[in-house]
Write a protein that holds these residues in place. Structure first.
Motif, PDB file in Angstrom:
ATOM      1  N   ILE A 264      -4.139   9.762  -7.419  1.00 58.41           N
ATOM      2  CA  ILE A 264      -4.414   8.836  -6.320  1.00 58.41           C
ATOM      3  C   ILE A 264      -5.318   7.706  -6.793  1.00 58.41           C
ATOM      4  O   ILE A 264      -5.080   6.538  -6.479  1.00 58.41           O
TER       5      ILE A 264
ATOM      6  N   GLN B 111      -3.340   5.215  -8.685  1.00 54.80           N
ATOM      7  CA  GLN B 111      -2.513   4.401  -7.802  1.00 54.80           C
ATOM      8  C   GLN B 111      -3.345   3.340  -7.098  1.00 54.80           C
ATOM      9  O   GLN B 111      -2.925   2.184  -6.957  1.00 54.80           O
ATOM     10  N   ILE B 112      -4.526   3.716  -6.660  1.00 57.70           N
ATOM     11  CA  ILE B 112      -5.412   2.759  -5.992  1.00 57.70           C
ATOM     12  C   ILE B 112      -5.851   1.674  -6.970  1.00 57.70           C
ATOM     13  O   ILE B 112      -5.878   0.484  -6.640  1.00 57.70           O
TER      14      ILE B 112
ATOM     15  N   GLN C  72       1.389   8.827  -2.646  1.00 54.33           N
ATOM     16  CA  GLN C  72       0.583   9.654  -3.547  1.00 54.33           C
ATOM     17  C   GLN C  72      -0.367  10.549  -2.747  1.00 54.33           C
ATOM     18  O   GLN C  72      -0.555  11.727  -3.072  1.00 54.33           O
TER      19      GLN C  72
ATOM     20  N   TRP D 130      -3.100  -0.742  -7.492  1.00 55.20           N
ATOM     21  CA  TRP D 130      -2.981  -1.635  -6.348  1.00 55.20           C
ATOM     22  C   TRP D 130      -4.060  -2.713  -6.395  1.00 55.20           C
ATOM     23  O   TRP D 130      -3.802  -3.889  -6.170  1.00 55.20           O
TER      24      TRP D 130
ATOM     25  N   LEU E  43       0.816  -1.225   0.000  1.00 58.12           N
ATOM     26  CA  LEU E  43       0.000   0.000   0.000  1.00 58.12           C
ATOM     27  C   LEU E  43       0.844   1.267   0.000  1.00 58.12           C
ATOM     28  O   LEU E  43       0.328   2.368  -0.201  1.00 58.12           O
TER      29      LEU E  43
ATOM     30  N   PRO F  70       2.964   2.873  -1.977  1.00 57.97           N
ATOM     31  CA  PRO F  70       2.867   3.861  -3.059  1.00 57.97           C
ATOM     32  C   PRO F  70       1.605   4.722  -2.972  1.00 57.97           C
ATOM     33  O   PRO F  70       1.628   5.907  -3.321  1.00 57.97           O
ATOM     34  N   ILE F  71       0.518   4.123  -2.493  1.00 54.35           N
ATOM     35  CA  ILE F  71      -0.717   4.909  -2.344  1.00 54.35           C
ATOM     36  C   ILE F  71      -0.526   5.965  -1.265  1.00 54.35           C
ATOM     37  O   ILE F  71      -0.924   7.122  -1.430  1.00 54.35           O
TER      38      ILE F  71
END
Lengths: 93, 93
Positions: free
Chosen positions: B76, B79-80, A79, B83, A73, A75-76
């Motif tokens: 964001i 990025q989510i 960001q 993931w 998680l 990298p999130i």
DNA sequence: CTGCATCCATCCCGATACTG
DNA sequence: CAGTATCGGGATGGATGCAG
């Protein structure tokens, strides 16, 4: 999975400072109650985001750390942190 | 600011498909009730993440779109999403 | 030290009916 | 079409006390 009131900061703490014991977390987040900290940790554990290592000693000792999934998680978080810094720059107060 | 049950998908819809009217959003998210959609939109608006454009006509017409702040959340979301895709790969079912 | 049990207040969301 | 009013239930978090 990260919807609890303290889950993000718990994960962030474990991400930046590694393994933590139960009462260490309590001291680092003085606002959270014991009951709530316990539940948030259990939920994070059952979602596979943290590891819970119990040492069968007297007095008890329990260590919490990020699982591989929890680490993924990060990298999130970066960001979101980047966004927050820019947001504060554009909305000063 | 994005803690509501539907806020992320509302923002995502506005991000990927642009301006939307109230009943268009209702149709696109059939599970959300009118009352809840109204409240989530008002909260997003008061947090400055979306714009609400009212046309004083009969019948009424209200258009919702992302504000600049709302658009700034897009990295964001990416990025989510990234993931989530990796998570599903590693935790198939 | 690391919890669990109990009780309680609040918030969030849903169901339903009504309106300019 | 785009809401508001009213009622209600479930989830979430807090306060406090007890326990191995």
């Amino acid at each position: 999975m990260v919807g609890g009131k303290y889950k993000l900061i718990i994960l962030h703490k474990l991400a930046t400072h590694g393994i933590r014991r139960f009462n260490e977390l309590r001291r680092e987040f003085p606002n959270i109650t014991q009951r709530t900290l316990t539940r948030q940790l259990r939920e994070l554990e059952s979602d596979g985001l943290i590891n819970r290592q119990v040492y069968p000693e007297i007095p008890p000792k329990v260590e919490y750390s990020l699982s591989e999934t929890g680490k993924s998680l990060y990298p999130i978080f970066l960001q979101i942190e980047k966004w927050g810094l820019e947001y504060m720059e554009n909305n000063p107060k």
